[in-house]
Design an enzyme around this catalytic site. Structure first.
Site, short mmCIF file in Angstrom:
data_model
loop_
_atom_site.label_atom_id
_atom_site.label_comp_id
_atom_site.label_asym_id
_atom_site.label_seq_id
_atom_site.Cartn_x
_atom_site.Cartn_y
_atom_site.Cartn_z
N HIS A 210 104.23 35.90 -38.58
CA HIS A 210 104.98 36.26 -39.80
C HIS A 210 104.40 37.52 -40.47
O HIS A 210 104.54 37.71 -41.67
CB HIS A 210 105.00 35.11 -40.81
CG HIS A 210 105.37 33.79 -40.21
ND1 HIS A 210 106.66 33.31 -40.18
CD2 HIS A 210 104.61 32.85 -39.58
CE1 HIS A 210 106.67 32.12 -39.58
NE2 HIS A 210 105.45 31.83 -39.19
N SER B 17 104.99 67.05 -42.25
CA SER B 17 106.14 67.12 -43.15
C SER B 17 106.21 68.53 -43.71
O SER B 17 105.19 69.15 -43.97
CB SER B 17 105.96 66.11 -44.28
OG SER B 17 106.72 66.49 -45.41
N LYS C 160 100.92 64.71 -44.80
CA LYS C 160 101.55 63.80 -43.85
C LYS C 160 101.20 64.06 -42.40
O LYS C 160 101.12 65.21 -41.95
CB LYS C 160 103.07 63.87 -44.00
CG LYS C 160 103.57 63.36 -45.32
CD LYS C 160 103.62 61.86 -45.35
CE LYS C 160 104.78 61.42 -44.51
NZ LYS C 160 105.36 60.19 -44.96
N GLU D 113 108.18 56.37 -33.34
CA GLU D 113 109.42 56.21 -34.11
C GLU D 113 110.64 56.57 -33.28
O GLU D 113 111.66 55.88 -33.28
CB GLU D 113 109.40 57.09 -35.36
CG GLU D 113 108.43 56.64 -36.43
CD GLU D 113 108.37 57.67 -37.55
OE1 GLU D 113 109.29 57.69 -38.37
OE2 GLU D 113 107.40 58.45 -37.59
#
Ligand code: ARG
Length: 465
Positions: free
Chosen positions: A163, A284, A290, A297
């Site tokens: 979980h 970024s 970043k 991804e």
């Protein structure tokens, strides 16, 4: 060379009284995408011509002319000298027309005893067989990288989750081997699929077979197929082998997508479990701090299109009566894109995985948070004669105390612990530590470092064999 005009005539034009509508010509053409089959189309044609000569349908001289002509066409294609023509519809008619341009009337004999229906089914199988072998190699490279990393991190402790809540400590090597196992099954599915891809439809002709004395076993042998297919109607119509491949691909991508999800989480400042080298990340344009895990991804994102291709092919097939229908021309783009996407994702992963760096201290700190050895304490009590349900209750109380005090079980004093149960002794600290916890799970499939190393050794053996 014969008259150029000849090539602009449709090979099937005999019964038609007006030219094809210009839009319909473009709409029905597949040459824009099926030209990628040129190599396999020519290989199939050479085998077909060789067989036709062996059974006496072509003379040896005609066969030689055809083979030399096809080799020249292939050289033209590879040198970028080939003009693909939409009016010749597809890769098959383009190549045949160019062959006839080159060698004259003999070129027109190549299509004896076959149809584009069995020809295209053969081409796709030859193409897919080659791509399966490339994909299998790339998958094995990723697997080998995972094994090396798992071995390196066999003793690294991290929190195991259910979980997404801290559950029990596990070793990072063990976690990586879970990914390895999924990929093993993917590899098995791929090889199983290959068996059904490697069957030759050629000889089915349009749908019913041919009246020429063809030797299908010979053509199959020449093309490296395991055997010729049994039923001509089935041979030209079903694309289940491509669906099976896409199903393998959807599962593989689903696994890589889950793996990606974890890499994305782990590289976040909140987890901070691993570092991916800069060369696999991007920045970024606005936020200077970043470093984004773009590769995982994107792999996660590409899973959507591969799953979509599987559904495309299933849907393409479901309403088709026997035998060949033009619908089947739509099999190629989903299949090609699946192959390209899987190859790209596997390459990215095989290159990236060996470069994953574990932040072992952060993992250990996280494993200690969240009372990950609570089950170990319960098991300890059971071994001292307490019933498991009572042990569960006792440990629950100790955890509640720890939550209130912001202290882990292993940071409590013996006196505090015996306050929850008087069977607890000094030896409790052996099981409350992270290392004690993972080392105790020392059986086949368990998380103990010894087991991880043994599993890596077994896996390396299987991968090599
Ligand atoms: N371009 C076609 C395909 O991809 C080749 C077979 C065409 N056969 C036909 N009878 N029109 O399926």
């Amino acid at each position: 060379m014969t008259d150029q005009n000849k090539t602009s005539e449709k090979p099937w034009g005999g019964r038609f009284s007006e030219p094809t509508d210009a839009f319909v010509e473009r709409f029905t053409a597949s040459v824009g995408f099926d030209q990628r089959l040129y190599h396999h189309d020519i290989t199939g044609s050479i085998a077909h011509a060789t067989m036709l000569a062996a059974v006496g349908v072509l003379t040896n001289e005609e066969k030689t002319q055809i083979i030399e002509g096809l080799a020249a066409v292939k050289a033209d294609i590879e040198a970028g000298r080939f003009q693909w023509s939409v009016s010749l519809e597809d890769v098959h008619m383009n190549i045949e027309a160019r062959l006839t341009d080159r060698i004259g009337i003999t070129g027109k004999k190549l299509h004896t005893g076959r149809s584009r229906n069995d020809q295209v089914a053969t081409d796709i199988r030859l193409y897919l067989r080659d791509e399966i072998d490339v994909i299998a190699d790339e998958l094995a490279r990723l697997q080998a990288g995972l094994l090396d990393l798992a071995e390196r991190e066999a003793g690294t402790i991290m929190p195991g989750f259910t979980h997404l809540q801290t559950a029990q400590p596990v070793t990072f090597g063990h976690h990586l081997l879970a990914w390895y196992e999924m990929l093993v099954r993917d590899g098995e599915r791929l090889q199983d699929c290959r068996k059904r891809v490697n069957i030759m439809p050629l000889g089915a002709a349009a749908l019913a077979g041919t009246t020429y004395p063809i030797d299908r076993a010979m053509t199959a042998r020449l093309l490296g197929f395991d055997r010729a297919s049994e039923n001509s109607l089935d041979s030209v119509s079903d694309r289940d082998f491509a669906i099976e491949f896409c199903s393998f691909a959807a599962l593989l991508m689903t696994h890589l997508s889950r793996f990606s999800e974890e890499l994305v989480l782990w590289t976040s400042a909140q987890f901070d479990f691993i570092d991916l080298p800069d060369r696999f990340c991007t920045g970024s344009s606005i936020m200077p701090q970043k470093k984004n895990p773009d590769v995982p991804e994107l792999v996660r994102g590409k899973t959507g299109r591969v799953n979509g291709h599987l559904v495309s092919l299933l849907t393409l097939m479901k309403g088709q009566p026997l035998a060949y229908n033009k619908d089947n021309q739509e099999d190629k783009e989903p299949l090609f894109d699946t192959v390209d996407t899987v190859k790209g994702c596997l390459k990215a992963y095989a290159d990236m995985v060996p470069a994953i760096r574990a932040k072992t201290e952060n993992m250990r700190i996280a494993a200690k948070r969240g009372f990950s050895t609570a089950t170990d304490l319960a098991d300890y009590l059971v071994k001292k004669g307490v019933a498991f349900r009572d042990a569960h209750e006792i440990v629950g109380k100790a955890v509640a105390f720890g939550v209130a005090e912001s202290r882990d079980l292993s940071d409590m004093t013996l006196a505090e612990l015996t306050g929850f149960s008087d069977v607890i002794g000094e030896d409790v600290f052996d099981v409350l530590t992270l290392d004690g916890s993972v080392q105790a799970r020392n059986h086949l499939g368990g998380t103990a470092p010894r087991q991880v190393r043994a599993a890596v050794a077994r896996a390396r053996n299987n991968l090599a064999g």
